[in-house]
Scaffold this motif. Structure first.
Motif, mmCIF file in Angstrom:
data_model
loop_
_atom_site.group_PDB
_atom_site.id
_atom_site.type_symbol
_atom_site.label_atom_id
_atom_site.label_comp_id
_atom_site.label_asym_id
_atom_site.label_seq_id
_atom_site.Cartn_x
_atom_site.Cartn_y
_atom_site.Cartn_z
ATOM 1 N N LEU A 55 -46.340 27.547 -55.322
ATOM 2 C CA LEU A 55 -45.090 26.868 -54.978
ATOM 3 C C LEU A 55 -43.915 27.614 -55.589
ATOM 4 N N GLU A 56 -42.953 27.965 -54.737
ATOM 5 C CA GLU A 56 -41.691 28.552 -55.205
ATOM 6 C C GLU A 56 -40.613 27.487 -55.135
ATOM 7 N N GLU A 57 -39.794 27.419 -56.189
ATOM 8 C CA GLU A 57 -38.624 26.543 -56.216
ATOM 9 C C GLU A 57 -37.421 27.410 -56.535
ATOM 10 N N TRP A 58 -36.588 27.650 -55.529
ATOM 11 C CA TRP A 58 -35.455 28.579 -55.606
ATOM 12 C C TRP A 58 -34.138 27.808 -55.700
ATOM 13 N N THR A 59 -33.231 28.305 -56.538
ATOM 14 C CA THR A 59 -31.863 27.792 -56.612
ATOM 15 C C THR A 59 -30.924 28.989 -56.701
ATOM 16 N N SER A 60 -29.909 29.028 -55.824
ATOM 17 C CA SER A 60 -28.974 30.150 -55.844
ATOM 18 C C SER A 60 -28.072 30.067 -57.066
ATOM 19 N N ALA A 61 -27.542 31.205 -57.457
ATOM 20 C CA ALA A 61 -26.662 31.277 -58.625
ATOM 21 C C ALA A 61 -25.260 30.783 -58.310
ATOM 22 N N SER A 62 -24.859 30.893 -57.066
ATOM 23 C CA SER A 62 -23.481 30.536 -56.713
ATOM 24 C C SER A 62 -23.439 29.357 -55.745
ATOM 25 N N VAL A 63 -22.262 28.769 -55.659
ATOM 26 C CA VAL A 63 -22.001 27.670 -54.724
ATOM 27 C C VAL A 63 -21.157 28.233 -53.583
ATOM 28 N N ASP B 298 -35.422 24.692 -46.768
ATOM 29 C CA ASP B 298 -34.267 24.706 -47.663
ATOM 30 C C ASP B 298 -33.335 23.528 -47.430
ATOM 31 N N ASN B 299 -32.316 23.416 -48.285
ATOM 32 C CA ASN B 299 -31.383 22.301 -48.225
ATOM 33 C C ASN B 299 -30.241 22.532 -47.229
ATOM 34 N N ALA B 300 -30.341 23.580 -46.428
ATOM 35 C CA ALA B 300 -29.375 23.831 -45.360
ATOM 36 C C ALA B 300 -30.004 23.573 -43.988
ATOM 37 N N GLY B 301 -31.207 23.007 -43.985
ATOM 38 C CA GLY B 301 -31.898 22.714 -42.732
ATOM 39 C C GLY B 301 -32.684 23.889 -42.184
ATOM 40 N N GLY B 302 -32.814 24.949 -42.948
ATOM 41 C CA GLY B 302 -33.510 26.139 -42.478
ATOM 42 C C GLY B 302 -34.997 26.122 -42.791
ATOM 43 N N THR B 303 -35.743 26.813 -41.968
ATOM 44 C CA THR B 303 -37.175 27.007 -42.193
ATOM 45 C C THR B 303 -37.553 28.417 -41.736
ATOM 46 N N ASN B 304 -38.536 28.971 -42.370
ATOM 47 C CA ASN B 304 -39.152 30.231 -41.952
ATOM 48 C C ASN B 304 -40.643 30.071 -42.123
ATOM 49 N N GLY C 267 -30.037 34.230 -58.115
ATOM 50 C CA GLY C 267 -30.587 32.896 -58.293
ATOM 51 C C GLY C 267 -31.703 32.855 -59.302
ATOM 52 N N ASP C 268 -32.278 31.671 -59.406
ATOM 53 C CA ASP C 268 -33.411 31.417 -60.284
ATOM 54 C C ASP C 268 -34.571 30.935 -59.440
ATOM 55 N N SER C 269 -35.774 31.314 -59.851
ATOM 56 C CA SER C 269 -36.956 30.933 -59.103
ATOM 57 C C SER C 269 -38.075 30.557 -60.070
ATOM 58 N N LYS C 270 -38.632 29.386 -59.852
ATOM 59 C CA LYS C 270 -39.779 28.929 -60.641
ATOM 60 C C LYS C 270 -40.990 28.931 -59.714
ATOM 61 N N ALA D 299 -30.640 25.900 -52.106
ATOM 62 C CA ALA D 299 -31.934 25.715 -52.774
ATOM 63 C C ALA D 299 -33.019 25.618 -51.712
ATOM 64 N N GLY D 300 -34.220 25.995 -52.104
ATOM 65 C CA GLY D 300 -35.335 25.896 -51.170
ATOM 66 C C GLY D 300 -36.661 25.984 -51.889
#
Length: 174
Positions: free
Chosen positions: A64-72, A99-105, A50-53, A79-80
């Motif tokens: 602030l981290e903004e993560w996007t996975s490389a694959s679908v 994240d956009n899957a409803g997850g939190t840590n 993935g990519d992370s800004k 993303a998270g």
């Protein structure tokens, strides 16, 4: 005389700026600055994950981290975002991930040592009969490379299993 008054005005202005120092300007808040930038992350197999800004927000108090996975997967590009800060009251680094899957840590315990930020979670229910703890370590390898290693323990920290192991490579500015 005008130069003297100007000199006094400049000195007073400098004192005002020093007195209004930002709350998160203490050096401890800068321990995780090695992560700031734009990155490509790769798994241990060499495949891009993935990519992370990573940026600093809120008067330098939050990384602030903004993560996007490389694959679908299943029609979703994962993303998270994570919010990382030093808690002066507890003297701990903390991270909250959403994240956009409803997850939190949530990692409420974190420390900086040996060029690493090491986070750990409080125990949580992994399954009906199992409590677990997560540990996440960011290691500053160089200006252009770092490692993020996520682990889980289901025996109160006696043994650890890798959940992910990523090598971040700084994107070249172009």
């Amino acid at each position: 005389m005008k130069k003297f008054i100007l000199l006094i005005a400049v000195a007073c202005y400098a004192n005002i700026l020093q007195a209004q120092k930002l709350p998160c300007s203490n050096v401890v808040y800068r321990q995780f600055d090695f992560w700031i930038g734009e990155w490509e992350a790769f798994g241990i197999n060499g495949k891009k994950a993935g990519d992370s800004k990573i940026s600093v927000i809120l008067d330098s108090c939050i990384i602030l981290e903004e993560w996007t996975s490389a694959s679908v997967q299943s029609g979703l590009r994962y993303a998270g975002k994570s919010f990382n800060t030093y808690n002066a009251a507890t003297k701990q680094w903390q991270q909250t991930w959403v994240d956009n899957a409803g997850g939190t840590n949530e990692y409420l315990q974190g420390k900086f040592e040996n060029n690493q930020i090491i986070y750990s979670s409080t125990p949580f229910n992994f399954s009906k009969d199992t409590m677990a703890i997560r540990k996440m370590t960011f290691t500053n390898l160089s200006h252009n490379k770092l490692r993020q290693h996520g682990e889980i323990s289901k025996d109160n920290g006696v043994s650890w299993s890798t959940e992910y192991d990523l090598e971040y490579r700084r994107k070249e500015k172009g």
